[in-house]
Design an enzyme around this catalytic site. Sequence first.
Site, PDB file in Angstrom:
ATOM      1  N   HIS A 120       5.994  -0.566   3.385  1.00 37.05           N
ATOM      2  CA  HIS A 120       4.950  -1.099   4.256  1.00 37.05           C
ATOM      3  C   HIS A 120       3.632  -1.301   3.521  1.00 37.05           C
ATOM      4  CE1 HIS A 120       2.677   2.713   4.562  1.00 37.05           C
ATOM      5  NE2 HIS A 120       3.875   3.274   4.438  1.00 37.05           N
ATOM      6  N   ASP A 121       2.995  -2.419   3.815  1.00 37.07           N
ATOM      7  CA  ASP A 121       1.639  -2.733   3.359  1.00 37.07           C
ATOM      8  C   ASP A 121       1.512  -2.912   1.851  1.00 37.07           C
ATOM      9  OD1 ASP A 121       0.207  -2.461   6.023  1.00 37.07           O
ATOM     10  OD2 ASP A 121       1.097  -0.472   5.849  1.00 37.07           O
ATOM     11  N   GLY A 138       4.512   3.001  -0.033  1.00 40.67           N
ATOM     12  CA  GLY A 138       3.588   2.230   0.776  1.00 40.67           C
ATOM     13  C   GLY A 138       2.299   1.880   0.065  1.00 40.67           C
TER      14      GLY A 138
END
Length: 262
Positions: A120-121, A138
Amino acid sequence: MNSVSSLAYVHPEAKLGENVIIEPFAYVDRNTEIGEGTRVMTHATVLYGARIGKNCTIFPHATVAGIPQDLKFRGEDTEAIIGDNTTIRECATVNRGTASKGFTKVGADCLIMAYSHVAHDCVLNDHIILGNATQLAGEVEIDDYAIISGGSLVHQFTRVGAHVMIQGGAKVPKDIPPYVMVGREPIIYVGLNVVGLRRRGFTSERINSIQEIYRYLYQSGFNVTQATERIENELPETDDRNDILEFIRSSSRGIVRGNMEG
């Protein structure tokens, strides 16, 4: 004309560009966009929030836009963005973002090899290669033309500079400044990525200039603060020099060590 197999599932709200190929047993969810000329191969999965560019290939059992593996995720409406001409190989996964950034991004002309994971991200720029089974935690950021060799593990919030080469199986807990090669265990600076820079059109003069910067940083006996001050005061100002200094000074995790350091 698109070629969508009757044995695939494509949600009626999915947006497909021209000449998209969806093979048997592929799955394309709602709130997805797939650009012109992209091929989604058999058993590939494109989930809610995927934004896939033109002329991409998603290989079997790869998954784009799975929900983040982050306990803070609360179902927010986020995206996983894949740039044009990018290839995602078998069983690779690209999770969508969280409230932190709102998206995960893989840029254009990238190669995400089999079993790799982009969490994520993360933000990957263009022309990046992730070797087989590379795992990005992440909010990792990777600049153009970096190569992360197979089986590498990259710690959350780590930054990898442009034109970097990372040895296979590396554990990467620190930021890696532009243009360098890193390897060994624990990971250290091992030199300039000269072969990669030459392949991308860097002149010998430019390479030598970059090499001099890293001599100050890693082979002079100075600490990072002393080295950056001397680089700024004693070496000619160039875009490369400024980029390296900005990268080092903005590093929140600190940069990878050199082999002269204790």
